[in-house]
Design a protein around this motif. Structure first.
Motif, PDB file in Angstrom:
ATOM      1  N   LEU A  39     -17.395  -7.053   2.084  1.00 53.74           N
ATOM      2  CA  LEU A  39     -17.096  -6.437   0.788  1.00 53.74           C
ATOM      3  C   LEU A  39     -15.943  -7.154   0.098  1.00 53.74           C
ATOM      4  O   LEU A  39     -16.000  -7.421  -1.105  1.00 53.74           O
ATOM      5  CB  LEU A  39     -16.768  -4.954   0.969  1.00 53.74           C
ATOM      6  CG  LEU A  39     -17.941  -4.029   1.242  1.00 53.74           C
ATOM      7  CD1 LEU A  39     -17.449  -2.631   1.560  1.00 53.74           C
ATOM      8  CD2 LEU A  39     -18.879  -4.008   0.062  1.00 53.74           C
ATOM      9  N   ASP A  40     -14.885  -7.446   0.855  1.00 52.01           N
ATOM     10  CA  ASP A  40     -13.733  -8.122   0.260  1.00 52.01           C
ATOM     11  C   ASP A  40     -14.080  -9.536  -0.193  1.00 52.01           C
ATOM     12  O   ASP A  40     -13.577 -10.017  -1.199  1.00 52.01           O
ATOM     13  CB  ASP A  40     -12.564  -8.157   1.241  1.00 52.01           C
ATOM     14  CG  ASP A  40     -11.916  -6.792   1.418  1.00 52.01           C
ATOM     15  OD1 ASP A  40     -12.207  -5.885   0.612  1.00 52.01           O
ATOM     16  OD2 ASP A  40     -11.122  -6.639   2.363  1.00 52.01           O
ATOM     17  N   ALA A  41     -14.956 -10.218   0.556  1.00 53.94           N
ATOM     18  CA  ALA A  41     -15.344 -11.583   0.196  1.00 53.94           C
ATOM     19  C   ALA A  41     -16.273 -11.610  -1.019  1.00 53.94           C
ATOM     20  O   ALA A  41     -16.155 -12.483  -1.880  1.00 53.94           O
ATOM     21  CB  ALA A  41     -16.019 -12.263   1.378  1.00 53.94           C
ATOM     22  N   LEU A  42     -17.182 -10.648  -1.103  1.00 56.50           N
ATOM     23  CA  LEU A  42     -18.173 -10.646  -2.176  1.00 56.50           C
ATOM     24  C   LEU A  42     -17.709  -9.937  -3.437  1.00 56.50           C
ATOM     25  O   LEU A  42     -18.181 -10.233  -4.528  1.00 56.50           O
ATOM     26  CB  LEU A  42     -19.470  -9.997  -1.683  1.00 56.50           C
ATOM     27  CG  LEU A  42     -20.183 -10.725  -0.552  1.00 56.50           C
ATOM     28  CD1 LEU A  42     -21.342  -9.886  -0.026  1.00 56.50           C
ATOM     29  CD2 LEU A  42     -20.684 -12.080  -1.033  1.00 56.50           C
ATOM     30  N   CYS A  43     -16.799  -9.000  -3.284  1.00 54.46           N
ATOM     31  CA  CYS A  43     -16.365  -8.196  -4.430  1.00 54.46           C
ATOM     32  C   CYS A  43     -14.931  -7.747  -4.171  1.00 54.46           C
ATOM     33  O   CYS A  43     -14.702  -6.634  -3.688  1.00 54.46           O
ATOM     34  CB  CYS A  43     -17.308  -7.005  -4.586  1.00 54.46           C
ATOM     35  SG  CYS A  43     -17.022  -6.052  -6.073  1.00 54.46           S
ATOM     36  N   ALA A  44     -14.004  -8.612  -4.463  1.00 58.46           N
ATOM     37  CA  ALA A  44     -12.595  -8.335  -4.154  1.00 58.46           C
ATOM     38  C   ALA A  44     -12.086  -7.125  -4.942  1.00 58.46           C
ATOM     39  O   ALA A  44     -12.368  -6.985  -6.133  1.00 58.46           O
ATOM     40  CB  ALA A  44     -11.746  -9.549  -4.481  1.00 58.46           C
ATOM     41  N   PRO A  45     -11.347  -6.256  -4.261  1.00 59.12           N
ATOM     42  CA  PRO A  45     -10.784  -5.088  -4.959  1.00 59.12           C
ATOM     43  C   PRO A  45      -9.542  -5.496  -5.750  1.00 59.12           C
ATOM     44  O   PRO A  45      -8.978  -6.566  -5.534  1.00 59.12           O
ATOM     45  CB  PRO A  45     -10.419  -4.142  -3.817  1.00 59.12           C
ATOM     46  CG  PRO A  45     -10.094  -5.051  -2.681  1.00 59.12           C
ATOM     47  CD  PRO A  45     -11.008  -6.238  -2.827  1.00 59.12           C
ATOM     48  N   SER A  46      -9.123  -4.631  -6.636  1.00 57.42           N
ATOM     49  CA  SER A  46      -7.874  -4.886  -7.356  1.00 57.42           C
ATOM     50  C   SER A  46      -6.709  -4.672  -6.387  1.00 57.42           C
ATOM     51  O   SER A  46      -6.877  -4.111  -5.319  1.00 57.42           O
ATOM     52  CB  SER A  46      -7.755  -3.949  -8.561  1.00 57.42           C
ATOM     53  OG  SER A  46      -7.768  -2.604  -8.135  1.00 57.42           O
ATOM     54  N   VAL A  47      -5.556  -5.149  -6.754  1.00 60.72           N
ATOM     55  CA  VAL A  47      -4.368  -4.996  -5.903  1.00 60.72           C
ATOM     56  C   VAL A  47      -3.344  -4.171  -6.655  1.00 60.72           C
ATOM     57  O   VAL A  47      -2.858  -4.611  -7.686  1.00 60.72           O
ATOM     58  CB  VAL A  47      -3.773  -6.372  -5.534  1.00 60.72           C
ATOM     59  CG1 VAL A  47      -2.544  -6.210  -4.666  1.00 60.72           C
ATOM     60  CG2 VAL A  47      -4.813  -7.223  -4.827  1.00 60.72           C
ATOM     61  N   PRO A  48      -3.001  -2.994  -6.199  1.00 58.99           N
ATOM     62  CA  PRO A  48      -3.607  -2.242  -5.095  1.00 58.99           C
ATOM     63  C   PRO A  48      -4.936  -1.647  -5.536  1.00 58.99           C
ATOM     64  O   PRO A  48      -5.162  -1.407  -6.725  1.00 58.99           O
ATOM     65  CB  PRO A  48      -2.581  -1.160  -4.800  1.00 58.99           C
ATOM     66  CG  PRO A  48      -1.925  -0.899  -6.106  1.00 58.99           C
ATOM     67  CD  PRO A  48      -1.901  -2.239  -6.822  1.00 58.99           C
ATOM     68  N   PRO A  49      -5.842  -1.371  -4.576  1.00 52.04           N
ATOM     69  CA  PRO A  49      -7.135  -0.799  -4.949  1.00 52.04           C
ATOM     70  C   PRO A  49      -6.980   0.629  -5.484  1.00 52.04           C
ATOM     71  O   PRO A  49      -6.122   1.375  -5.024  1.00 52.04           O
ATOM     72  CB  PRO A  49      -7.940  -0.812  -3.649  1.00 52.04           C
ATOM     73  CG  PRO A  49      -6.961  -1.036  -2.562  1.00 52.04           C
ATOM     74  CD  PRO A  49      -5.729  -1.639  -3.160  1.00 52.04           C
ATOM     75  N   THR A  50      -7.816   0.953  -6.445  1.00 50.50           N
ATOM     76  CA  THR A  50      -7.795   2.306  -7.007  1.00 50.50           C
ATOM     77  C   THR A  50      -8.509   3.270  -6.063  1.00 50.50           C
ATOM     78  O   THR A  50      -9.258   2.856  -5.176  1.00 50.50           O
ATOM     79  CB  THR A  50      -8.493   2.339  -8.377  1.00 50.50           C
ATOM     80  OG1 THR A  50      -9.884   2.041  -8.180  1.00 50.50           O
ATOM     81  CG2 THR A  50      -7.879   1.347  -9.349  1.00 50.50           C
ATOM     82  N   SER A  51      -8.302   4.556  -6.261  1.00 53.65           N
ATOM     83  CA  SER A  51      -8.974   5.555  -5.426  1.00 53.65           C
ATOM     84  C   SER A  51     -10.486   5.488  -5.630  1.00 53.65           C
ATOM     85  O   SER A  51     -11.257   5.701  -4.690  1.00 53.65           O
ATOM     86  CB  SER A  51      -8.450   6.957  -5.722  1.00 53.65           C
ATOM     87  OG  SER A  51      -8.653   7.282  -7.076  1.00 53.65           O
TER      88      SER A  51
END
Length: 140
Positions: A39-51
């Motif tokens: 998931l992190d490789a294909l669709c990186a979350p924002s920093v910090p990730p939202t709820s």
């Protein structure tokens, strides 16, 4: 694992699917770690990730692992089967699984929930940058 953030636990998976045996729980734990890396490789979350991102990743992690584990499992109740053919004489039956190798993958619905894989539009200027404008002040 290597400081990887897992988005779901084995208990989360069981709550969304079914009670797992101890062997299945061990496999599910490894697959949930793998799902988080993918998931992190294909669709990186924002920093910090939202709820919202964390909630989406929990759901998608469980769905990915369920798809990987359902193929070939006893008592799957036909889950993961895309085609079944039967015959009466000479007694033939064919079952085709949707994920025969048990891969972890994202569906279109998963990508939509995560908000990744969307097409984006942008433009690239083909003209060279104009020469910098220098203002010359002439005394009066």
């Amino acid at each position: 694992m290597w400081g990887c953030v897992m988005y779901a636990t084995v208990a989360d998976l069981e709550a969304r699917w079914r009670t797992l045996t101890s062997d299945e729980q061990a496999r599910a734990g490894v697959l949930l770690e793998d799902a988080a890396v993918r998931l992190d490789a294909l669709c990186a979350p924002s920093v910090p990730p939202t709820s919202q991102e964390l909630a989406s990743r929990l759901i998608v992690s469980c769905e990915m692992v369920k798809r990987a584990m359902v193929t070939g499992s006893s008592g799957s109740g036909g889950l993961g089967v895309t085609s079944v053919q039967q015959g009466a004489g000479p007694y033939q039956e064919t079952v085709q699984f949707s994920n025969p190798t048990g891969d972890l993958y994202l569906t279109k619905a998963d990508k939509a929930l995560l908000g990744c894989g969307k097409q984006t539009a942008f433009t690239v200027s083909m003209a060279p940058d104009p020469a910098p404008v220098t203002l010359v002040w002439w005394p009066l």
